[in-house]
Design a protein around this motif. Sequence first.
Motif, short mmCIF file in Angstrom:
data_model
loop_
_atom_site.label_atom_id
_atom_site.label_comp_id
_atom_site.label_asym_id
_atom_site.label_seq_id
_atom_site.Cartn_x
_atom_site.Cartn_y
_atom_site.Cartn_z
N UNK A 260 0.84 -1.21 0.00
CA UNK A 260 0.00 0.00 0.00
C UNK A 260 0.88 1.26 0.00
N UNK A 261 0.32 2.32 -0.56
CA UNK A 261 1.06 3.58 -0.61
C UNK A 261 1.18 4.19 0.78
N UNK A 262 2.32 4.77 1.05
CA UNK A 262 2.54 5.43 2.33
C UNK A 262 2.05 6.87 2.25
N UNK A 263 1.32 7.31 3.27
CA UNK A 263 0.83 8.68 3.36
C UNK A 263 1.13 9.22 4.75
N UNK B 62 -5.11 12.99 6.16
CA UNK B 62 -3.96 12.79 5.28
C UNK B 62 -3.41 14.16 4.89
N UNK B 63 -2.20 14.42 5.27
CA UNK B 63 -1.58 15.72 5.00
C UNK B 63 -0.67 15.68 3.77
N UNK B 64 -0.07 14.52 3.49
CA UNK B 64 0.81 14.37 2.32
C UNK B 64 0.44 13.08 1.61
N UNK B 65 0.19 13.19 0.31
CA UNK B 65 -0.14 12.02 -0.48
C UNK B 65 -1.62 11.87 -0.78
N UNK B 66 -2.45 12.80 -0.31
CA UNK B 66 -3.89 12.65 -0.52
C UNK B 66 -4.27 12.74 -2.00
N UNK C 201 -11.54 4.58 -0.18
CA UNK C 201 -11.61 3.13 0.00
C UNK C 201 -10.29 2.41 -0.18
N UNK C 202 -9.27 3.08 -0.64
CA UNK C 202 -7.96 2.45 -0.87
C UNK C 202 -7.24 2.25 0.46
N UNK C 203 -6.55 1.08 0.58
CA UNK C 203 -5.76 0.82 1.79
C UNK C 203 -4.42 1.53 1.67
N UNK C 204 -3.94 2.14 2.76
CA UNK C 204 -2.69 2.89 2.75
C UNK C 204 -1.87 2.53 3.98
N UNK C 205 -0.63 3.00 3.97
CA UNK C 205 0.25 2.85 5.13
C UNK C 205 0.44 4.22 5.77
N UNK C 206 -0.33 4.54 6.81
CA UNK C 206 -0.23 5.88 7.42
C UNK C 206 1.05 6.02 8.23
N UNK C 207 1.63 7.22 8.10
CA UNK C 207 2.81 7.57 8.89
C UNK C 207 2.53 8.90 9.59
N UNK C 208 2.89 8.99 10.84
CA UNK C 208 2.58 10.18 11.63
C UNK C 208 3.32 11.39 11.10
N UNK C 209 2.63 12.54 11.12
CA UNK C 209 3.22 13.82 10.73
C UNK C 209 2.87 14.84 11.78
N UNK C 210 3.60 15.97 11.79
CA UNK C 210 3.36 17.04 12.76
C UNK C 210 2.04 17.73 12.44
N UNK D 61 4.81 24.49 6.19
CA UNK D 61 5.00 24.18 4.78
C UNK D 61 4.86 22.68 4.57
N UNK D 62 4.26 22.28 3.46
CA UNK D 62 4.01 20.87 3.17
C UNK D 62 5.21 20.29 2.46
N UNK D 63 5.82 19.19 2.98
CA UNK D 63 6.95 18.57 2.29
C UNK D 63 6.54 18.07 0.91
N UNK D 64 7.53 17.81 0.07
CA UNK D 64 7.24 17.47 -1.31
C UNK D 64 6.79 16.03 -1.47
N UNK D 65 7.27 15.08 -0.63
CA UNK D 65 6.89 13.69 -0.88
C UNK D 65 7.04 12.87 0.38
N UNK D 66 6.30 11.75 0.38
CA UNK D 66 6.47 10.70 1.38
C UNK D 66 6.62 9.40 0.60
N UNK D 67 7.76 8.71 0.73
CA UNK D 67 8.07 7.53 -0.07
C UNK D 67 7.93 7.82 -1.56
N UNK D 68 8.34 9.02 -1.98
CA UNK D 68 8.30 9.35 -3.40
C UNK D 68 6.98 9.87 -3.89
N UNK D 69 5.96 10.02 -3.02
CA UNK D 69 4.64 10.49 -3.46
C UNK D 69 4.51 11.96 -3.18
#
Length: 375
Positions: free
Chosen positions: A49-52, A340-344, A350-359, A365-373
Amino acid sequence: MSGSVWQRLRAQSRLFIALGILILVVVWIVSGMLGREAEEPPQASDPQPMAVAVTELTAESVERLLVLQGRVEPDLRVMVRAETAGQVAEWAVARGARVDVGDELANLRMDDREARRRQAIARLRGAESEYEAAQRLHDQGHVSRTQLEAREAEREAARAELEAIELDIRNTRIVAPVAGIVNQRLADRGDFVSRGDPVAEVVDNDPLLAVVHVPQHQIGRVEPGQPARIRFLDRRRAEGEVRFVSRVAESGTQTFRVEIAVPNPDEALPSGISAGVEIPTAVVQAHKLSPAWMGLDDAGRVGVKTVDEVDRVVFHAVEVIRAAADGVWVTGLPEQARVITIGHGFVTDGERVRPQAAEADPGAAVPESVDGAAP
């Protein structure tokens, strides 16, 4: 044996030897292939699943505001007009002076008014004497009732003439009809004014009126008595109260006039300037987030994507109720939400994702990518 026979035998023996070697090689190859276990075909690995990046938000109680731009006007603006014709003799007050009801602003020249008043007094005295004489003669039977009533009418006409000239004399004194500030002097000394001409403008800036025009789809949220906050261009602020809500929309704009009374006892706040008005209409549960976290669904609705308890994406349509320098307040999310702050932009409902905690910083400012997304 002859030599030819011997050569033939040697050739045949070489052929038999070559055939034997070939048979042994074939047998060796076949025995190796049969003894080797069949290799299993490679199996494709399951996609991850995509990381967000997500942040945990909790709803807070927030005022729902109706934010409008308007204009501040004085509570009273009275145009003082001349009630008789004449030349302005002098002004009793300066421009900007505070006056109370009845204070003299200016006066007109008397001209022949005093002479006409004395003439009216003399005429009234003569008419009264003639009436009294006719009354005595009527009592003695020498004058008819009709003659007596004629003398009485002459007396009343003379009295009315005197009252009219006295009123005209009083009207040469121009007075303030309301308490306030002399904002303008519209006639200078020596100017001739006719009856009804403007002479001065008196305004009352306590209270001030903040006038706004509310759109028709919002007018149901405004009622008299509601508190309001006013923001002036020089950063000053004031508190007020809704005093008037029009029940008829203005033609052309289809908006409703709303007046907010703003106390101004020391008259430190000016009128006639633009101002922002905030009218709290309700208290709702809302979340504060960055506009960069919002997007559109296939139906064109503005919303926010969250991650549920089984790590699936859920789209929530939201409504912006307030804007701040570091984010916006929205309704439509559950009380506890993993937004979802990055990758939305790369995941669907309905898609399954791999959530990663963010501040949780809506204004960061929003970073450019999470795992390349990209977000």
